[in-house]
Design an enzyme around this catalytic site. Structure first.
Site, PDB file in Angstrom:
ATOM      1  N   ASN A  55      12.410 -28.593  24.166  1.00  0.00           N
ATOM      2  CA  ASN A  55      12.638 -27.296  23.524  1.00  0.00           C
ATOM      3  C   ASN A  55      14.024 -26.761  23.838  1.00  0.00           C
ATOM      4  O   ASN A  55      14.546 -26.933  24.942  1.00  0.00           O
ATOM      5  CB  ASN A  55      11.581 -26.283  23.980  1.00  0.00           C
ATOM      6  CG  ASN A  55      10.184 -26.722  23.598  1.00  0.00           C
ATOM      7  OD1 ASN A  55      10.035 -27.581  22.729  1.00  0.00           O
ATOM      8  ND2 ASN A  55       9.172 -26.154  24.230  1.00  0.00           N
ATOM      9  N   HIS A 104      17.083 -31.986  24.671  1.00  0.00           N
ATOM     10  CA  HIS A 104      17.623 -31.792  23.315  1.00  0.00           C
ATOM     11  C   HIS A 104      18.601 -30.616  23.243  1.00  0.00           C
ATOM     12  O   HIS A 104      18.843 -30.078  22.167  1.00  0.00           O
ATOM     13  CB  HIS A 104      16.479 -31.606  22.305  1.00  0.00           C
ATOM     14  CG  HIS A 104      15.679 -32.863  22.070  1.00  0.00           C
ATOM     15  ND1 HIS A 104      14.443 -32.868  21.468  1.00  0.00           N
ATOM     16  CD2 HIS A 104      15.955 -34.167  22.374  1.00  0.00           C
ATOM     17  CE1 HIS A 104      13.990 -34.118  21.406  1.00  0.00           C
ATOM     18  NE2 HIS A 104      14.881 -34.917  21.957  1.00  0.00           N
ATOM     19  N   CYS A 133      32.160 -27.963  21.325  1.00  0.00           N
ATOM     20  CA  CYS A 133      33.164 -28.174  20.286  1.00  0.00           C
ATOM     21  C   CYS A 133      33.000 -29.578  19.721  1.00  0.00           C
ATOM     22  O   CYS A 133      33.037 -30.559  20.471  1.00  0.00           O
ATOM     23  CB  CYS A 133      34.559 -27.996  20.886  1.00  0.00           C
ATOM     24  SG  CYS A 133      35.868 -28.334  19.691  1.00  0.00           S
ATOM     25  N   CYS A 154      36.523 -31.498  20.580  1.00  0.00           N
ATOM     26  CA  CYS A 154      36.980 -31.930  21.915  1.00  0.00           C
ATOM     27  C   CYS A 154      35.866 -31.983  22.954  1.00  0.00           C
ATOM     28  O   CYS A 154      36.089 -32.420  24.080  1.00  0.00           O
ATOM     29  CB  CYS A 154      38.109 -31.018  22.405  1.00  0.00           C
ATOM     30  SG  CYS A 154      37.536 -29.367  22.895  1.00  0.00           S
ATOM     31  N   CYS A 174      37.231 -22.986  18.835  1.00  0.00           N
ATOM     32  CA  CYS A 174      36.800 -23.469  20.161  1.00  0.00           C
ATOM     33  C   CYS A 174      37.749 -22.898  21.209  1.00  0.00           C
ATOM     34  O   CYS A 174      38.986 -22.987  21.057  1.00  0.00           O
ATOM     35  CB  CYS A 174      36.871 -24.983  20.155  1.00  0.00           C
ATOM     36  SG  CYS A 174      37.047 -25.712  21.773  1.00  0.00           S
ATOM     37  N   CYS A 205      40.221 -26.095  22.615  1.00  0.00           N
ATOM     38  CA  CYS A 205      41.326 -26.700  21.847  1.00  0.00           C
ATOM     39  C   CYS A 205      41.734 -25.885  20.631  1.00  0.00           C
ATOM     40  O   CYS A 205      42.711 -26.222  19.959  1.00  0.00           O
ATOM     41  CB  CYS A 205      40.933 -28.117  21.406  1.00  0.00           C
ATOM     42  SG  CYS A 205      39.619 -28.146  20.155  1.00  0.00           S
ATOM     43  N   THR A 262       3.444 -31.611  22.436  1.00  0.00           N
ATOM     44  CA  THR A 262       4.392 -32.421  21.646  1.00  0.00           C
ATOM     45  C   THR A 262       3.633 -33.454  20.831  1.00  0.00           C
ATOM     46  O   THR A 262       2.652 -34.027  21.306  1.00  0.00           O
ATOM     47  CB  THR A 262       5.475 -33.063  22.548  1.00  0.00           C
ATOM     48  OG1 THR A 262       6.320 -33.896  21.739  1.00  0.00           O
ATOM     49  CG2 THR A 262       4.901 -33.871  23.689  1.00  0.00           C
TER      50      THR A 262
HETATM   51  C1  BJW Z   1       0.091 -26.979  20.364  1.00  0.00           C
HETATM   52  C2  BJW Z   1      -0.024 -25.689  19.979  1.00  0.00           C
HETATM   53  C3  BJW Z   1      -0.573 -24.831  20.974  1.00  0.00           C
HETATM   54  C4  BJW Z   1       0.791 -26.675  18.261  1.00  0.00           C
HETATM   55  N1  BJW Z   1      -0.921 -25.373  22.166  1.00  0.00           N
HETATM   56  N2  BJW Z   1      -0.241 -27.567  21.473  1.00  0.00           N
HETATM   57  C5  BJW Z   1      12.607 -45.404  14.099  1.00  0.00           C
HETATM   58  C6  BJW Z   1      11.745 -45.735  15.149  1.00  0.00           C
HETATM   59  C7  BJW Z   1      11.926 -45.189  16.427  1.00  0.00           C
HETATM   60  C8  BJW Z   1      12.944 -44.285  16.686  1.00  0.00           C
HETATM   61  C9  BJW Z   1      13.786 -43.967  15.642  1.00  0.00           C
HETATM   62  C10 BJW Z   1      13.621 -44.514  14.370  1.00  0.00           C
HETATM   63  N3  BJW Z   1      14.588 -44.002  13.558  1.00  0.00           N
HETATM   64  C11 BJW Z   1      15.337 -43.139  14.296  1.00  0.00           C
HETATM   65  C12 BJW Z   1      14.860 -43.111  15.557  1.00  0.00           C
HETATM   66  C13 BJW Z   1      15.364 -42.280  16.679  1.00  0.00           C
HETATM   67  C14 BJW Z   1      15.081 -40.819  16.456  1.00  0.00           C
HETATM   68  C15 BJW Z   1      13.576 -40.620  16.230  1.00  0.00           C
HETATM   69  O1  BJW Z   1      12.783 -40.597  17.145  1.00  0.00           O
HETATM   70  N4  BJW Z   1      13.172 -40.467  14.986  1.00  0.00           N
HETATM   71  C16 BJW Z   1      11.741 -40.331  14.683  1.00  0.00           C
HETATM   72  C17 BJW Z   1      11.546 -39.271  13.630  1.00  0.00           C
HETATM   73  C18 BJW Z   1      11.182 -41.692  14.328  1.00  0.00           C
HETATM   74  N5  BJW Z   1      15.480 -40.126  17.682  1.00  0.00           N
HETATM   75  C19 BJW Z   1      16.732 -39.730  17.877  1.00  0.00           C
HETATM   76  O2  BJW Z   1      17.596 -39.850  17.021  1.00  0.00           O
HETATM   77  C20 BJW Z   1      17.042 -39.175  19.242  1.00  0.00           C
HETATM   78  N6  BJW Z   1      18.132 -39.888  19.809  1.00  0.00           N
HETATM   79  C21 BJW Z   1      18.040 -41.188  20.093  1.00  0.00           C
HETATM   80  O3  BJW Z   1      17.037 -41.853  19.865  1.00  0.00           O
HETATM   81  O4  BJW Z   1      19.184 -41.700  20.675  1.00  0.00           O
HETATM   82  C22 BJW Z   1      19.207 -43.116  20.944  1.00  0.00           C
HETATM   83  C23 BJW Z   1      18.411 -43.483  22.146  1.00  0.00           C
HETATM   84  C24 BJW Z   1      17.701 -44.673  22.158  1.00  0.00           C
HETATM   85  C25 BJW Z   1      16.960 -45.038  23.283  1.00  0.00           C
HETATM   86  C26 BJW Z   1      16.956 -44.218  24.391  1.00  0.00           C
HETATM   87  C27 BJW Z   1      17.681 -43.040  24.386  1.00  0.00           C
HETATM   88  C28 BJW Z   1      18.397 -42.679  23.251  1.00  0.00           C
HETATM   89  C29 BJW Z   1      17.425 -37.703  19.147  1.00  0.00           C
HETATM   90  C30 BJW Z   1      16.282 -36.861  18.735  1.00  0.00           C
HETATM   91  C31 BJW Z   1      16.717 -35.434  18.515  1.00  0.00           C
HETATM   92  C32 BJW Z   1      15.560 -34.567  18.073  1.00  0.00           C
HETATM   93  N7  BJW Z   1      16.055 -33.334  17.665  1.00  0.00           N
HETATM   94  C33 BJW Z   1      15.094 -32.305  17.228  1.00  0.00           C
HETATM   95  C34 BJW Z   1      15.898 -31.144  16.556  1.00  0.00           C
HETATM   96  C35 BJW Z   1      16.929 -30.549  17.473  1.00  0.00           C
HETATM   97  C36 BJW Z   1      16.366 -29.502  18.399  1.00  0.00           C
HETATM   98  C37 BJW Z   1      15.899 -28.265  17.654  1.00  0.00           C
HETATM   99  O5  BJW Z   1      16.461 -27.906  16.612  1.00  0.00           O
HETATM  100  O6  BJW Z   1      14.969 -27.610  18.154  1.00  0.00           O
HETATM  101  O7  BJW Z   1      14.306 -31.876  18.335  1.00  0.00           O
HETATM  102  S1  BJW Z   1      13.871 -32.880  16.059  1.00  0.00           S
HETATM  103  C38 BJW Z   1      12.557 -31.898  16.671  1.00  0.00           C
HETATM  104  O8  BJW Z   1      11.523 -32.791  17.107  1.00  0.00           O
HETATM  105  C39 BJW Z   1      13.106 -31.176  17.917  1.00  0.00           C
HETATM  106  C40 BJW Z   1      11.981 -31.388  18.892  1.00  0.00           C
HETATM  107  O9  BJW Z   1      12.452 -31.265  20.220  1.00  0.00           O
HETATM  108  C41 BJW Z   1      11.461 -32.756  18.540  1.00  0.00           C
HETATM  109  C42 BJW Z   1      10.044 -33.022  19.001  1.00  0.00           C
HETATM  110  O10 BJW Z   1       9.149 -32.175  18.358  1.00  0.00           O
HETATM  111  P1  BJW Z   1       7.862 -31.625  19.150  1.00  0.00           P
HETATM  112  O11 BJW Z   1       8.301 -30.759  20.242  1.00  0.00           O
HETATM  113  O12 BJW Z   1       6.981 -32.753  19.491  1.00  0.00           O
HETATM  114  O13 BJW Z   1       7.193 -30.695  18.027  1.00  0.00           O
HETATM  115  P2  BJW Z   1       6.135 -31.084  16.886  1.00  0.00           P
HETATM  116  O14 BJW Z   1       6.135 -29.979  15.900  1.00  0.00           O
HETATM  117  O15 BJW Z   1       6.384 -32.442  16.361  1.00  0.00           O
HETATM  118  O16 BJW Z   1       4.730 -31.133  17.644  1.00  0.00           O
HETATM  119  C43 BJW Z   1       4.155 -29.976  18.191  1.00  0.00           C
HETATM  120  C44 BJW Z   1       2.820 -30.350  18.821  1.00  0.00           C
HETATM  121  O17 BJW Z   1       2.310 -29.192  19.460  1.00  0.00           O
HETATM  122  C45 BJW Z   1       1.765 -30.820  17.803  1.00  0.00           C
HETATM  123  O18 BJW Z   1       1.164 -32.026  18.256  1.00  0.00           O
HETATM  124  C46 BJW Z   1       0.734 -29.691  17.795  1.00  0.00           C
HETATM  125  O19 BJW Z   1      -0.603 -30.141  17.663  1.00  0.00           O
HETATM  126  C47 BJW Z   1       0.941 -29.057  19.155  1.00  0.00           C
HETATM  127  N8  BJW Z   1       0.633 -27.636  19.203  1.00  0.00           N
HETATM  128  N9  BJW Z   1       0.397 -25.481  18.723  1.00  0.00           N
HETATM  129  C48 BJW Z   1      -0.740 -26.727  22.384  1.00  0.00           C
HETATM  130  N10 BJW Z   1      -0.760 -23.521  20.783  1.00  0.00           N
END
Ligand code: BJW
Length: 226
Positions: A90, A107, A115, A118, A134, A137, A174
């Site tokens: 989050n 994240h 920036c 840079c 920025c 720079c 998540t």
């Molecule tokens: C409740 C509730 C209540 C509701 N009580 N529960 C193909 C295969 C595998 C991987 C990839 C692929 N193609 C691309 C990728 C990589 C990609 C990826 O994973 N894509 C997938 C879509 C497949 N990942 C990336 O690009 C990441 N970087 C990366 O992989 O770099 C290379 C690397 C490789 C190896 C190791 C290390 C690095 C970067 C990911 C960046 C994600 N960014 C975001 C947006 C930015 C932040 C923002 O604006 O807030 O981050 S996307 C969005 O999803 C956000 C979140 O942090 C993230 C996760 O979402 P989250 O938190 O799980 O939310 P929800 O809505 O999905 O789920 C909520 C849950 O809560 C639900 O289950 C509900 O049931 C529950 N819930 N109310 C308890 N009251």
């Protein structure tokens, strides 16, 4: 970095504080195209749109109040100093405002700006604009310090080290659909940790957990902690 208990949190823990999740019905990705607002390519194409999106989320996060789940995790850390690490996906600061001290924002955070030219970083003002210069720079290339799709998440070396040494791994609110966070349960299990899912419903990665409890975070997290 080491901790006996490593806790991964996602948007679901902040849902009851009024912050939207991404993939639930009516969630953020049903209102916005993620390619437009959460990728470097989207930012390059229309930085004003991306700033509008994150300015609104910064305002919502500032107005939100930590809920009973955030408070329970802060209590757990206070009771077990040095044993608890929160790794959050989050970008809000509700863990910190509830009193948690050891929090890694993999994240990024709405509180920081960076920036695109840079890499200089600074505290984000409440409202950012594409044309803001920025302070490092001078380039008009300010962006929120958020990890978008295709970018490398923050603190990964510390997180992987902590997962290798964890005795307990807990995933809260998540969907388990974004990597690398979705693979943490397997990393922790391989290292011998007990793994627990606390989520409204079974996540994509439910089958990798040794135990799961399903319900609202504000109820099941305090019940687990206390
Ligand atoms: C409740 C509730 C209540 C509701 N009580 N529960 C193909 C295969 C595998 C991987 C990839 C692929 N193609 C691309 C990728 C990589 C990609 C990826 O994973 N894509 C997938 C879509 C497949 N990942 C990336 O690009 C990441 N970087 C990366 O992989 O770099 C290379 C690397 C490789 C190896 C190791 C290390 C690095 C970067 C990911 C960046 C994600 N960014 C975001 C947006 C930015 C932040 C923002 O604006 O807030 O981050 S996307 C969005 O999803 C956000 C979140 O942090 C993230 C996760 O979402 P989250 O938190 O799980 O939310 P929800 O809505 O999905 O789920 C909520 C849950 O809560 C639900 O289950 C509900 O049931 C529950 N819930 N109310 C308890 N009251």
């Amino acid at each position: 970095m080491s901790a006996r208990i490593v806790i991964l949190t996602g948007a679901g823990i902040s849902a009851e504080s009024g912050l939207g999740t991404f993939r639930d019905e009516g969630g953020i990705w049903s209102q916005y195209d993620l390619a437009e607002v959460a990728t470097p390519e989207g930012f390059a194409a229309d930085p004003a749109l991306v700033h509008t999106f994150y300015n609104a989320r910064r305002k919502n996060a500032a107005e939100a109040i930590p809920n009973a789940a955030h408070a329970a995790l802060a209590r757990l850390e206070a009771e077990r100093p040095g044993e608890v690490l929160i790794v959050t996906q989050n970008i809000d600061d509700l863990h910190e405002r509830a009193g948690s001290r050891t929090v890694l924002h993999m994240h990024g955070t709405l509180r920081a700006a960076t920036c695109a030219a840079c890499g200089h970083g600074w505290d984000a003002p409440p409202v950012m604009h594409a044309e803001d210069a920025c302070p490092g720079c001078g380039a008009p290339a300010t962006r929120p310090d958020i990890v978008w799709f295709g970018e490398f998440p923050y603190h990964m070396d510390d997180i992987w080290e902590a997962l290798r040494g964890a005795e307990v791994f807990v995933s809260i609110g998540t969907s388990g659909s974004v990597y690398p966070a979705a693979a943490f349960v397997q990393d922790a299990a391989r290292a011998g940790a007990l793994t627990l899912e606390l989520n409204l419903e079974p996540s994509e990665t439910r089958s990798y957990f040794t135990e799961a409890r399903h319900g609202k975070a504000s109820e099941i997290v305090p019940a687990w902690v206390d």
